[in-house]
Enzyme design. Sequence first.
Site, PDB file in Angstrom:
ATOM      1  N   TYR A 151       0.631  -0.808  -0.511  1.00  0.00           N
ATOM      2  CA  TYR A 151      -0.082   0.253  -0.185  1.00  0.00           C
ATOM      3  C   TYR A 151       0.951   1.356  -0.463  1.00  0.00           C
ATOM      4  O   TYR A 151       0.425   2.209  -1.150  1.00  0.00           O
ATOM      5  CB  TYR A 151      -1.046  -0.054   1.225  1.00  0.00           C
ATOM      6  CG  TYR A 151      -2.210   1.322   1.320  1.00  0.00           C
ATOM      7  CD1 TYR A 151      -2.824   0.776   0.153  1.00  0.00           C
ATOM      8  CD2 TYR A 151      -1.947   2.246   1.867  1.00  0.00           C
ATOM      9  CE1 TYR A 151      -3.700   1.847   0.576  1.00  0.00           C
ATOM     10  CE2 TYR A 151      -2.743   3.942   2.508  1.00  0.00           C
ATOM     11  CZ  TYR A 151      -4.051   2.731   0.949  1.00  0.00           C
ATOM     12  OH  TYR A 151      -4.967   4.540   1.566  1.00  0.00           O
ATOM     13  N   SER A 195     -13.402   1.996  13.571  1.00  0.00           N
ATOM     14  CA  SER A 195     -14.798   1.145  13.179  1.00  0.00           C
ATOM     15  C   SER A 195     -14.144  -0.564  13.978  1.00  0.00           C
ATOM     16  O   SER A 195     -15.474  -0.543  14.803  1.00  0.00           O
ATOM     17  CB  SER A 195     -14.238   0.538  11.746  1.00  0.00           C
ATOM     18  OG  SER A 195     -13.297   0.095  11.185  1.00  0.00           O
ATOM     19  N   PHE A 197     -12.921   0.390  17.331  1.00  0.00           N
ATOM     20  CA  PHE A 197     -13.177   0.501  18.383  1.00  0.00           C
ATOM     21  C   PHE A 197     -14.769   0.346  18.840  1.00  0.00           C
ATOM     22  O   PHE A 197     -15.610  -0.230  19.690  1.00  0.00           O
ATOM     23  CB  PHE A 197     -12.986   1.235  19.060  1.00  0.00           C
ATOM     24  CG  PHE A 197     -11.186   1.795  18.935  1.00  0.00           C
ATOM     25  CD1 PHE A 197     -10.904   0.423  19.033  1.00  0.00           C
ATOM     26  CD2 PHE A 197     -10.552   2.530  20.356  1.00  0.00           C
ATOM     27  CE1 PHE A 197      -8.876   0.468  19.061  1.00  0.00           C
ATOM     28  CE2 PHE A 197      -9.333   2.590  20.027  1.00  0.00           C
ATOM     29  CZ  PHE A 197      -8.275   1.313  19.837  1.00  0.00           C
ATOM     30  N   PRO A 280       2.516   2.793  12.785  1.00  0.00           N
ATOM     31  CA  PRO A 280       3.771   4.292  12.455  1.00  0.00           C
ATOM     32  C   PRO A 280       2.990   4.583  14.288  1.00  0.00           C
ATOM     33  O   PRO A 280       1.900   4.626  14.888  1.00  0.00           O
ATOM     34  CB  PRO A 280       3.348   4.983  11.864  1.00  0.00           C
ATOM     35  CG  PRO A 280       2.757   4.746  10.772  1.00  0.00           C
ATOM     36  CD  PRO A 280       2.398   3.060  11.191  1.00  0.00           C
ATOM     37  N   GLN A 282       4.046   7.783  15.405  1.00  0.00           N
ATOM     38  CA  GLN A 282       2.885   9.289  15.055  1.00  0.00           C
ATOM     39  C   GLN A 282       2.047   9.369  14.016  1.00  0.00           C
ATOM     40  O   GLN A 282       2.917   9.115  13.033  1.00  0.00           O
ATOM     41  CB  GLN A 282       3.972  10.220  15.827  1.00  0.00           C
ATOM     42  CG  GLN A 282       4.172  10.124  17.191  1.00  0.00           C
ATOM     43  CD  GLN A 282       5.404  11.476  17.903  1.00  0.00           C
ATOM     44  OE1 GLN A 282       6.193  11.560  17.085  1.00  0.00           O
ATOM     45  NE2 GLN A 282       5.004  12.469  18.705  1.00  0.00           N
TER      46      GLN A 282
END
Length: 325
Positions: A151, A195, A197, A280, A282
């Site tokens: 991606y 989605s 959570f 990542p 941050q």
Amino acid sequence: MTLETLQKKKILVTGGAGFIGSHLCERLLADGADVLCVDNFFTGQKTNVAHLLGNPNFEIQRHDVTFPLYVEVDEIYNLACPASPVHYQHDPVQTTKTSVHGAINMLGLAKRVGAKIFQASTSEVYGDPNVHPQPEEYWGNVNPIGFRSCYDEGKRCAETLFFDYHRQHGTKIKVARIFNTYGPNMHPNDGRVVSNFIVQALMGTDITIYGDGQQTRSFCFVSDLVEGFVRLMGTGDEVTGPINLGNPGEFTMIELAQAVIRLTGSRSQLVHKPLPSDDPRQRKPDIAKAQSILGWEPRVQLEQGLTATIAYFDKVLSNSGIARR
């Protein structure tokens, strides 16, 4: 009134039945355009655009952008590509082909018909950033051989193709780098944090936190993002981007989970699992260019957006026969 003003702008939206694409189709129709929605329905859902089928200015076509498309349009929004790790890692080779071959095919179409073309790029081009927040000038810190590379690198290559077509052929391009976006029409099983959570909270199951939960994301509501798309596409030919589009409000995963639990009234507990590869730490956009060039900044606050998104998922689960606990 001239003949030109009587003619509707013909706009192609690839990935138009997806989460963001469906909202974009709706907005373009509201603005008076003639919209062709193209989707192969790998992650896009017909239900996202079902309410548009009765509109005489809306047309939908099943098509995979890795194959050429021959249509006559004035503008192209290229959104076709699975955007969640669960979906884009399912068939990583196809994901890369969708970004690269899809860009080649849509740029070829734009070149042939003289259309202006928009590329939905991503904040993933910055990888696991060493610069925070991320400005457009930052070249990124991306693993080219990791699980997310299909991606990340596919989108980076698509940006390269857009700018090479612009320099070599004079193609009119617009490139937006999208940061985390959420809202109604998200796929319940897309594996994205909002989605995940919300569905877990509504079902009363444990909410999964990867790592220590201190990694941060910035969440932009979908209507704000689409407004940014339309403003960027409406700029003069001298504006190509890339331009960051996202909400600079930064939240940890723990903070997001706590907000979802509070707004759903859930009794779900937080459980921690190992952090996925190349995730990542941050992610926060520098939106100075969007503010100065587009006069754009997000307006929907996180709690307001989450409330609308929770209502959507509550309805989806109810229609699926899954009761809230």
